[in-house]
Design a protein around this motif. Structure first.
Motif, PDB file in Angstrom:
ATOM      1  N   LEU A 124       0.857  -1.182   0.000  1.00 47.21           N
ATOM      2  CA  LEU A 124       0.000   0.000   0.000  1.00 47.21           C
ATOM      3  C   LEU A 124       0.896   1.236   0.000  1.00 47.21           C
ATOM      4  O   LEU A 124       1.593   1.503   0.976  1.00 47.21           O
ATOM      5  CB  LEU A 124      -0.901  -0.015   1.240  1.00 47.21           C
ATOM      6  N   CYS A 125       0.894   1.964  -1.105  1.00 51.07           N
ATOM      7  CA  CYS A 125       1.747   3.157  -1.222  1.00 51.07           C
ATOM      8  C   CYS A 125       0.946   4.410  -0.877  1.00 51.07           C
ATOM      9  O   CYS A 125      -0.159   4.601  -1.379  1.00 51.07           O
ATOM     10  CB  CYS A 125       2.300   3.285  -2.635  1.00 51.07           C
ATOM     11  N   GLY A 126       1.517   5.266  -0.047  1.00 51.26           N
ATOM     12  CA  GLY A 126       0.847   6.513   0.278  1.00 51.26           C
ATOM     13  C   GLY A 126      -0.157   6.365   1.407  1.00 51.26           C
ATOM     14  O   GLY A 126      -0.298   5.302   2.014  1.00 51.26           O
ATOM     15  N   GLN A 127      -0.876   7.465   1.671  1.00 51.71           N
ATOM     16  CA  GLN A 127      -1.806   7.536   2.803  1.00 51.71           C
ATOM     17  C   GLN A 127      -3.217   7.184   2.365  1.00 51.71           C
ATOM     18  O   GLN A 127      -3.759   7.768   1.428  1.00 51.71           O
ATOM     19  CB  GLN A 127      -1.792   8.953   3.392  1.00 51.71           C
ATOM     20  N   PHE A 128      -3.821   6.200   3.036  1.00 53.50           N
ATOM     21  CA  PHE A 128      -5.203   5.807   2.801  1.00 53.50           C
ATOM     22  C   PHE A 128      -5.942   5.807   4.131  1.00 53.50           C
ATOM     23  O   PHE A 128      -5.358   5.541   5.184  1.00 53.50           O
ATOM     24  CB  PHE A 128      -5.295   4.394   2.205  1.00 53.50           C
ATOM     25  N   LEU A 152       5.747   9.445   8.884  1.00 59.39           N
ATOM     26  CA  LEU A 152       5.120   8.592   9.885  1.00 59.39           C
ATOM     27  C   LEU A 152       3.633   8.474   9.601  1.00 59.39           C
ATOM     28  O   LEU A 152       2.954   9.491   9.400  1.00 59.39           O
ATOM     29  CB  LEU A 152       5.342   9.168  11.288  1.00 59.39           C
ATOM     30  N   GLY A 153       3.109   7.247   9.551  1.00 57.02           N
ATOM     31  CA  GLY A 153       1.714   7.029   9.205  1.00 57.02           C
ATOM     32  C   GLY A 153       0.813   6.877  10.414  1.00 57.02           C
ATOM     33  O   GLY A 153       1.153   7.252  11.539  1.00 57.02           O
ATOM     34  N   SER A 154      -0.348   6.283  10.168  1.00 55.49           N
ATOM     35  CA  SER A 154      -1.366   6.136  11.212  1.00 55.49           C
ATOM     36  C   SER A 154      -1.021   5.050  12.212  1.00 55.49           C
ATOM     37  O   SER A 154      -1.569   5.008  13.303  1.00 55.49           O
ATOM     38  CB  SER A 154      -2.715   5.822  10.563  1.00 55.49           C
TER      39      SER A 154
END
Length: 336
Positions: A124-128, A152-154
Motif C-alpha cells: 500500500l503506497c501513500g496515505q489511505f 510517519l503514518g497512522s
C-alpha cells in the motif's frame, strides 16, 4: 481401559457464536470478502484468538504475485513505483498494479479485486483511510501486507518510511561543524508532515548544541523553480539573515543555488554578503553534478526494504507497526 474424551474441534460456528455474528459473516471475513464493519472483523479475530481456531491457508493464492495499490495524484507513489516494481521483479515476484481513491470504500473494493486474483502480498503506497480494516482482511487470507509512506503514518499497518527527522538532524550537525548557527528551512507546504518531521530534527539538533531555532527562519513554498526563487530572495532579505539553508527538495535547492551563483546578478552581493551553505533533501543528478550536498534516502532503499518485510511475512513472521526495520535512515552525499 480409560478412553480420553475426544477434543471438540473448533469450527466457524463456534467463532460466530462467541463473536456474536453469523457463520456467513465469519466465512466472508476469513475469505477476505464482503463489506464487514471493522468492529465485527475485530470481534471475529478476538474470538479466533480466544478459541484457538486454526485457519487453513488459502489454496488458491499465487506465490509469485504481489499487488500494489497506489492513490491517484500522489507524487511520492509515482516516483517510488519504478524502484518498487524492479525490486519485486528481482525477488521473483510478478506485479499487479491498481490505482484507488483514498476512501474506505474505494480501498475495500480495490483490495477485494486483488484478493480475488489470489495475490500473496499487498503493498500500500501513500496515505489511505481504512488501512486498519485492510490489515484484518489481509490477515484473514494469510496475505503479507506492508505500506510505504513518505512520513510517519497512522500506525494501522506496518509501513516503510524514511527517517525524516534523523536526516535533518544529520544535515544540521554537518552545518554546525562548519560553524553555521543561523540555519533556515526553505520549501515544502505549510501542512506537509515530511516538512514537520524535518523541522523537528532541525530543532532537536540545534537544541543539543545549546541553540534555539528561530521560527522566522522557516519559510514554506511550492516546489516550482520560480516560486522557490522568490521565497529564497524573501528569506535572505528579512532579518535574521541565515548563513545556511536546508532546502526541502531538489527544486528548491537548485533555485537557491541559481540565485547564489549569479542567477540574479543585480542583487548577488547585496543578498549574499557572506558565504551561504546549501543542503537539499532528495535525489537529483543535476544537484550532484553541481556538487551540492544532498541528504538522501534513496527510493531504491525504501523499495528494497519493503520487499524484505514482505519476505519476512512470507516466512511466517509477524511484523509489528513499531518494528525498527520499517524505518530507513538517510546519508549525506558529500560535495564533489
Amino acid at each position: 481401559m480409560i478412553t480420553k474424551p475426544l477434543r471438540h474441534k473448533i469450527t466457524q460456528q463456534d467463532v460466530a457464536t462467541l463473536a456474536g455474528v453469523s457463520v456467513t459473516t465469519v466465512s466472508l471475513v476469513l475469505g477476505g470478502k464482503g463489506r464487514i464493519s471493522p468492529e465485527s472483523v475485530s470481534r471475529i479475530y478476538q474470538a479466533i484468538d480466544t478459541l484457538g481456531y486454526q485457519r487453513k491457508a488459502d489454496p488458491v493464492g499465487l506465490p509469485d504475485r504481489v499487488g500494489i495499490i497506489l492513490p491517484y495524484h500522489c507524487h511520492f507513489s509515482s516516483r517510488l513505483l519504478p524502484a518498487l516494481s524492479l525490486a519485486l521483479q528481482l525477488a521473483g515476484k510478478s506485479v499487479t498494479l491498481i490505482y484507488s481513491e483514498t476512501s474506505d470504500a474505494a480501498l475495500r473494493d480495490t483490495s477485494d479485486t486483488l484478493l480475488a486474483q489470489g495475490v500473496c502480498g499487498l503493498v500500500l503506497c501513500g496515505q489511505f483511510s481504512g488501512d486498519a480494516t485492510l490489515r484484518l482482511r489481509a490477515q484473514a487470507r494469510h496475505i503479507a501486507l506492508v505500506g510505504l509512506m513518505p512520513h510517519l503514518g497512522s500506525g494501522a499497518i506496518p509501513a516503510i518510511r524514511p527517517d525524516n527527522a534523523q536526516a535533518a538532524q544529520l544535515a544540521v550537525e554537518n552545518l554546525l561543524s562548519q560553524q553555521h548557527s543561523a540555519i533556515a528551512y526553505l520549501g515544502g507546504e505549510s501542512n506537509s508532515l515530511v516538512r514537520a518531521e524535518r523541522l523537528g530534527g532541525l530543532v532537536n539538533a540545534l537544541g543539543k548544541a545549546g541553540m534555539a531555532f528561530n521560527p522566522a527562519l522557516s519559510l514554506p513554498c511550492p516546489a516550482t523553480f520560480s516560486e522557490a526563487s522568490l521565497a529564497a530572495a524573501r528569506l535572505l532579505k528579512q532579518p535574521p539573515r541565515p548563513t545556511a539553508i536546508l532546502c526541502d527538495n531538489p527544486t528548491v535547492l537548485l533555485a537557491a543555488h541559481h540565485m547564489h551563483s549569479g542567477g540574479n546578478p543585480s542583487s548577488k552581493w547585496r543578498l549574499f554578503s557572506r558565504p551561504l551553505a546549501l543542503t537539499g533533501f532528495g535525489e537529483s543528478e543535476e544537484a550532484q553534478k553541481l556538487a551540492l550536498p544532498l541528504m538522501n534516502i534513496p527510493l531504491a532503499s525504501l523499495a528494497a526494504r519493503a520487499v524484505e518485510c514482505l519476505q519476512h511475512q512470507f516466512n511466517g513472521e509477524t511484523l509489528s507497526c513499531d518494528d525498527p526495520r520499517l524505518v530507513v535512515a538517510g546519508c549525506l552525499l558529500p560535495d564533489r
